[in-house]
Design a protein around this motif. Structure first.
Motif, short mmCIF file in Angstrom:
data_model
loop_
_atom_site.label_atom_id
_atom_site.label_comp_id
_atom_site.label_asym_id
_atom_site.label_seq_id
_atom_site.Cartn_x
_atom_site.Cartn_y
_atom_site.Cartn_z
N ALA A 34 0.84 -1.20 0.00
CA ALA A 34 0.00 0.00 0.00
C ALA A 34 0.88 1.24 0.00
CB ALA A 34 -0.90 0.01 1.24
N VAL A 35 0.37 2.29 -0.62
CA VAL A 35 1.02 3.59 -0.55
C VAL A 35 0.81 4.06 0.89
CG1 VAL A 35 1.02 5.94 -1.46
CG2 VAL A 35 0.52 4.02 -2.96
N ASP A 36 1.88 3.99 1.66
CA ASP A 36 1.81 4.06 3.11
C ASP A 36 0.97 5.18 3.72
OD1 ASP A 36 3.38 1.77 3.35
OD2 ASP A 36 5.21 2.93 3.21
N LYS A 37 1.55 6.30 3.95
CA LYS A 37 0.92 7.34 4.77
C LYS A 37 -0.43 7.82 4.26
CE LYS A 37 1.56 10.91 7.89
NZ LYS A 37 0.26 10.84 8.52
N PRO A 38 -0.55 8.22 3.00
CA PRO A 38 -1.86 8.72 2.56
C PRO A 38 -2.97 7.69 2.71
CG PRO A 38 -0.18 9.25 0.94
CD PRO A 38 0.46 8.34 1.95
N MET A 39 -2.69 6.44 2.40
CA MET A 39 -3.73 5.41 2.48
C MET A 39 -4.08 5.11 3.93
SD MET A 39 -4.71 4.51 -0.69
CE MET A 39 -5.98 5.14 0.25
N ALA A 40 -3.10 5.03 4.79
CA ALA A 40 -3.38 4.76 6.19
C ALA A 40 -4.22 5.88 6.79
CB ALA A 40 -2.07 4.60 6.97
N ASP A 41 -3.90 7.11 6.46
CA ASP A 41 -4.67 8.25 6.96
C ASP A 41 -6.11 8.21 6.47
OD1 ASP A 41 -2.40 9.17 8.26
OD2 ASP A 41 -1.96 10.73 6.77
N LEU A 42 -6.29 7.90 5.18
CA LEU A 42 -7.63 7.84 4.61
C LEU A 42 -8.46 6.74 5.27
CD1 LEU A 42 -9.63 8.91 2.52
CD2 LEU A 42 -8.63 7.31 0.88
N GLN B 149 -9.41 7.79 8.86
CA GLN B 149 -10.47 8.80 8.86
C GLN B 149 -11.81 8.19 8.50
OE1 GLN B 149 -9.11 11.94 6.31
NE2 GLN B 149 -7.61 12.68 7.80
N ALA B 150 -11.83 7.30 7.52
CA ALA B 150 -13.07 6.64 7.14
C ALA B 150 -13.60 5.78 8.29
CB ALA B 150 -12.84 5.78 5.89
N ARG B 151 -12.71 5.09 8.96
CA ARG B 151 -13.14 4.25 10.09
C ARG B 151 -13.72 5.10 11.21
NH1 ARG B 151 -9.73 -0.20 13.60
NH2 ARG B 151 -11.42 -0.61 15.06
N ALA B 152 -13.06 6.21 11.53
CA ALA B 152 -13.55 7.11 12.58
C ALA B 152 -14.94 7.65 12.21
CB ALA B 152 -12.57 8.24 12.81
N PHE B 153 -15.11 8.05 10.97
CA PHE B 153 -16.41 8.55 10.52
C PHE B 153 -17.46 7.46 10.63
CE2 PHE B 153 -19.71 9.32 7.43
CZ PHE B 153 -20.07 10.63 7.73
N ALA B 154 -17.14 6.26 10.17
CA ALA B 154 -18.09 5.14 10.21
C ALA B 154 -18.47 4.80 11.64
CB ALA B 154 -17.51 3.93 9.49
N GLU B 155 -17.50 4.82 12.55
CA GLU B 155 -17.80 4.50 13.95
C GLU B 155 -18.75 5.52 14.56
OE1 GLU B 155 -13.92 4.10 15.69
OE2 GLU B 155 -13.72 2.02 15.01
N LYS B 156 -18.61 6.79 14.19
CA LYS B 156 -19.48 7.83 14.72
C LYS B 156 -20.87 7.77 14.11
CE LYS B 156 -15.85 11.20 15.06
NZ LYS B 156 -15.42 12.53 14.64
#
Length: 125
Positions: free
Chosen positions: A92-100, A103-110
């Motif tokens: 995986a393209v490390d940093k940008p993908m991990a950040d995305l 963020q998606a997981r945090a949004f989904a959890e909320k």
């Protein structure tokens, strides 16, 4: 329109390109990430470089299906690949993908209740 409302509209508008054609690649990005298998593969590939066989074992699907998902991730630029003899290694393209993904997981959890509601995003019932 109030000054505050106009300021908010301007702030939101800056998130996306002004031209409609510029929005299409962004929509395609989200469509590519909209598959649970691709998300699982992406998470796995964030841990390091892996072969297709490693990925098959991780998601428990056929090699052909995993290869198709990996090809989609690679064509979108989410992962890179390296060939060595008979093997292809994906990462995986490390940093940008991990950040995305974070963020998606945090949004989904909320927003779990809304995301799991009976509303279908694909237009089905």
């Amino acid at each position: 329109m109030s000054t505050n409302a106009q300021a908010r509209k301007t702030d939101v508008a800056r998130l996306l390109p002004a031209e409609a054609a510029g929005i299409d690649p962004i929509a395609r990005l989200f469509r590519a990430l909209g598959d649970p298998t691709r998300l699982r593969l992406l998470e796995f590939l964030l841990t390091g470089e892996h072969t297709v066989g490693d990925c098959v074992a991780q998601v428990d699907l056929s090699q052909s299906r995993v290869s198709r998902h990996l090809a989609i991730l690679a064509s979108c630029g989410f992962v890179t690949l390296r060939r060595a003899g008979r093997f292809t290694y994906y990462r995986a393209v490390d940093k940008p993908m991990a950040d995305l993904v974070r963020q998606a997981r945090a949004f989904a959890e909320k927003n779990t209740a809304a995301l799991l509601s009976r509303i279908r995003l694909d237009g089905g019932r």
